[in-house]
Design an enzyme around this catalytic site. Structure first.
Site, PDB file in Angstrom:
ATOM      1  N   CYS A  57      14.821  -2.996   9.620  1.00 18.37           N
ATOM      2  CA  CYS A  57      15.328  -2.843   8.243  1.00 18.37           C
ATOM      3  C   CYS A  57      16.538  -1.935   8.106  1.00 18.37           C
ATOM      4  O   CYS A  57      17.556  -2.343   7.556  1.00 18.37           O
ATOM      5  CB  CYS A  57      14.200  -2.329   7.353  1.00 18.37           C
ATOM      6  SG  CYS A  57      12.750  -3.379   7.395  1.00 18.37           S
ATOM      7  N   PHE A  85       8.846  -1.730  -0.429  1.00 19.96           N
ATOM      8  CA  PHE A  85       9.126  -0.441   0.209  1.00 19.96           C
ATOM      9  C   PHE A  85       8.028  -0.153   1.233  1.00 19.96           C
ATOM     10  O   PHE A  85       7.410   0.908   1.226  1.00 19.96           O
ATOM     11  CB  PHE A  85       9.211   0.672  -0.846  1.00 19.96           C
ATOM     12  CG  PHE A  85      10.282   0.434  -1.882  1.00 19.96           C
ATOM     13  CD1 PHE A  85      11.617   0.683  -1.589  1.00 19.96           C
ATOM     14  CD2 PHE A  85       9.958  -0.060  -3.129  1.00 19.96           C
ATOM     15  CE1 PHE A  85      12.619   0.451  -2.523  1.00 19.96           C
ATOM     16  CE2 PHE A  85      10.944  -0.302  -4.083  1.00 19.96           C
ATOM     17  CZ  PHE A  85      12.275  -0.047  -3.781  1.00 19.96           C
TER      18      PHE A  85
HETATM   19  C1  UGA Z   1      11.914   1.192   6.504  1.00 18.54           C
HETATM   20  C2  UGA Z   1      11.707   2.097   5.277  1.00 18.54           C
HETATM   21  O1  UGA Z   1      11.194   3.358   5.683  1.00 18.54           O
HETATM   22  C3  UGA Z   1      10.725   1.448   4.295  1.00 18.54           C
HETATM   23  O2  UGA Z   1      10.631   2.241   3.121  1.00 18.54           O
HETATM   24  C4  UGA Z   1      11.261   0.048   3.929  1.00 18.54           C
HETATM   25  O3  UGA Z   1      10.423  -0.614   3.022  1.00 18.54           O
HETATM   26  C5  UGA Z   1      11.388  -0.773   5.193  1.00 18.54           C
HETATM   27  O4  UGA Z   1      12.323  -0.111   6.081  1.00 18.54           O
HETATM   28  C6  UGA Z   1      11.920  -2.136   4.809  1.00 18.54           C
HETATM   29  O5  UGA Z   1      13.070  -2.217   4.361  1.00 18.54           O
HETATM   30  O6  UGA Z   1      11.165  -3.102   4.840  1.00 18.54           O
HETATM   31  P1  UGA Z   1      10.559   0.768   8.777  1.00 18.54           P
HETATM   32  O7  UGA Z   1      11.616  -0.239   9.146  1.00 18.54           O
HETATM   33  O8  UGA Z   1       9.144   0.425   8.984  1.00 18.54           O
HETATM   34  O9  UGA Z   1      10.683   1.133   7.204  1.00 18.54           O
HETATM   35  O10 UGA Z   1      10.932   2.056   9.611  1.00 18.54           O
HETATM   36  P2  UGA Z   1      10.945   3.623   9.306  1.00 18.54           P
HETATM   37  O11 UGA Z   1       9.597   4.187   9.331  1.00 18.54           O
HETATM   38  O12 UGA Z   1      11.768   3.866   8.114  1.00 18.54           O
HETATM   39  O13 UGA Z   1      11.751   4.141  10.591  1.00 18.54           O
HETATM   40  C7  UGA Z   1      13.107   3.746  10.808  1.00 18.54           C
HETATM   41  C8  UGA Z   1      13.681   4.439  12.017  1.00 18.54           C
HETATM   42  O14 UGA Z   1      13.887   5.817  11.742  1.00 18.54           O
HETATM   43  C9  UGA Z   1      12.816   4.380  13.263  1.00 18.54           C
HETATM   44  O15 UGA Z   1      13.631   4.135  14.381  1.00 18.54           O
HETATM   45  C10 UGA Z   1      12.173   5.756  13.309  1.00 18.54           C
HETATM   46  O16 UGA Z   1      11.807   6.165  14.592  1.00 18.54           O
HETATM   47  C11 UGA Z   1      13.323   6.611  12.775  1.00 18.54           C
HETATM   48  N1  UGA Z   1      12.884   7.908  12.208  1.00 18.54           N
HETATM   49  C12 UGA Z   1      12.135   7.940  11.073  1.00 18.54           C
HETATM   50  C13 UGA Z   1      13.323   9.082  12.808  1.00 18.54           C
HETATM   51  O17 UGA Z   1      14.054   9.055  13.827  1.00 18.54           O
HETATM   52  N2  UGA Z   1      12.961  10.281  12.257  1.00 18.54           N
HETATM   53  C14 UGA Z   1      12.201  10.351  11.128  1.00 18.54           C
HETATM   54  O18 UGA Z   1      11.936  11.493  10.648  1.00 18.54           O
HETATM   55  C15 UGA Z   1      11.765   9.154  10.526  1.00 18.54           C
END
Ligand code: UGA
Length: 437
Positions: free
Chosen positions: A258, A150
């Site tokens: 992811c 995670f």
């Molecule tokens: C995600 C999950 O958050 C992790 O818990 C998980 O372990 C990981 O995938 C994985 O499967 O390995 P990550 O891919 O690093 O992590 O990205 P996030 O931080 O989740 O962001 C995903 C997307 O959502 C991005 O485009 C981000 O900009 C967007 N986002 C996130 C928003 O638009 N608003 C938010 O409030 C949060």
């Protein structure tokens, strides 16, 4: 010789973080990667990915002698007590996860795995993969365990060392406990379960996060329609612990390596199993539709007399899928860029994380090293990644270089008052400039 050491196969951000963090907890770890250049660099503590704290942790591990890197996977797993598989599982045909790397490594190591060893799947894999890997290894004396990660990119070291929970799924409870024991010093709640439940927990987690984001982005559109402020609405919502404040920030759609891959993979396994999950489909479709609406919004603001964006120059600030990373995989910024390009726009982009890595995006846009160069002569400016430094830019100077007046702040990070003082027109998501003052 390395009796009982931990082997980690794959040194992407998950594998490298897992290996270096376990070494920092006092374990002897051998990380294997098929890429000889990467191995040579890692042996010098040179880390190619932008992951805060990771180069330092790798350096410490090397200096202490607890962390080693090698190119030979069978050699790395020989004598190991636990083998972590941290391999890519990209989106394959029809959205299903492509398990080729996991299967190839399982076949490669099956003969050399020590009796009693636990093979731990950390990659995000479809439900049933533990059984499939166990069948491929075909060794009743080797236990296959699911231990989903995670880790957020850009926070991977922190997330590994301060987990919210540790999920371990194993058909053999003793093997499961042995893997769980590695995390014991971290004091996180443990969910010890069967492999299918562990595998599904990971998909469910990423789906739920994506669902929250599609919800927030849709809610932002509703806010715009009714003159409400998305920030205040989500703050009001988030104080309810049943909802939670995190992951409600609207943006240009959700992306990264992811969330898109895992939601599609979950949809694919549900379809194959004949299980209806309308919410999952709606979550994915909402993301696509949200981005289409944002592209329409940009076009409405600066299309030429022929109604297209042909020859219209646009400035893009931020291309990475989120701040804190240089990762462009499934970046919402690139999806929006492609849609604008398809309508004829000429794109100039700046992203602070890409000044060094300089990916070749020449068929889509012109990458610059300077935000001023990106905005010069542009009909509008789009903020697509939430880099904090964008807030601190000299917007008065940029206003003098921009041709048009409109700044689409698709991350709601800029200060509308400052932009308006500079003579620019700020447009955020789910809020109006008047509501933010
Ligand atoms: C995600 C999950 O958050 C992790 O818990 C998980 O372990 C990981 O995938 C994985 O499967 O390995 P990550 O891919 O690093 O992590 O990205 P996030 O931080 O989740 O962001 C995903 C997307 O959502 C991005 O485009 C981000 O900009 C967007 N986002 C996130 C928003 O638009 N608003 C938010 O409030 C949060």
């Amino acid at each position: 010789m390395r009796e009982g050491h931990i082997a980690v196969v794959g040194t992407g951000y998950v594998g490298l973080t897992t290996g270096a963090a376990l070494a920092s907890l006092g374990h002897r770890v051998v990380c294997a990667d098929a890429d000889p250049h990467k191995v040579a660099r890692l042996r010098r503590a040179e880390v190619d990915i932008l992951e805060p704290g990771l180069p330092g942790l790798v350096r410490e591990g090397l200096d202490s002698g607890l962390l080693e890197f090698g190119q030979d996977t069978p050699a790395a797993v020989t004598g190991a007590g636990v083998v972590f598989l941290c391999l890519p599982t990209p989106m394959g045909a029809g959205g299903a996860a492509d398990l080729a790397a996991v299967e190839a490594v399982a076949a490669e190591i099956r003969a050399v795995l020590p009796a009693g060893c636990a093979v731990v799947n950390k990659s995000t894999v479809p439900v049933g993969t533990s059984e499939r890997v166990a069948a491929l290894i075909g060794r009743p004396d080797v236990h296959v365990v699911s231990n989903p990660e995670f880790l957020r990119e850009g926070h991977a070291v922190h997330d590994f060392l301060h987990p919210d929970r540790v999920v371990v799924g194993a058909a053999d409870r003793e093997a499961g406990r042995r893997v769980a024991e590695l995390y014991a010093p971290l004091g996180a709640p443990l969910v010890l379960t069967d492999p299918a439940s562990a595998e599904l927990t990971k998909y469910a987690a990423n789906f739920f996060l994506a669902m929250k984001l599609s919800f927030a982005n849709n809610l932002a559109a509703v806010c715009e329609r009714f003159g409400a402020d998305i920030g205040d609405v989500t703050t009001g919502l988030g104080h309810d612990p049943r909802v939670g404040a995190a992951f409600l920030q609207p943006g240009p759609g959700w992306g990264g390596s992811c969330l898109p891959k895992d939601t599609h993979a979950l949809l694919s396994i549900c379809e194959q199993a004949g299980v209806e999950f309308p919410l999952l489909r709606a979550t994915i479709e909402t993301n696509v539709e949200h981005q289409r609406q944002l592209v329409d919004r940009v076009a409405a603001g600066c299309a030429g007399p022929d109604g297209t964006l042909r020859g219209v120059r646009l400035a893009l600030l931020g291309l990475a899928f989120k701040a804190g990373t240089s990762d462009l995989r499934d970046s919402p910024a690139l999806a929006i860029a492609r849609a604008l390009r398809a309508r004829g726009a000429e794109l100039y982009a700046y992203d602070p994380a890409l000044c060094e890595t300089r990916p070749d995006l020449s068929d889509l846009l012109t990458l610059t090293d300077d935000p001023a160069e990106a905005v010069t002569g542009a009909a509008a400016c789009l903020v697509l990644t939430e880099w904090p430094e964008f807030r601190e830019l000299d917007w008065t100077r940029l206003a003098g270089l921009l041709d048009g007046r409109l700044v689409h702040d698709f991350r709601n990070i800029l200060d509308p008052a400052r932009l308006e003082a500079a003579g620019l027109s700020w447009q955020g998501i789910g809020r109006t400039a008047a509501l933010t003052t």
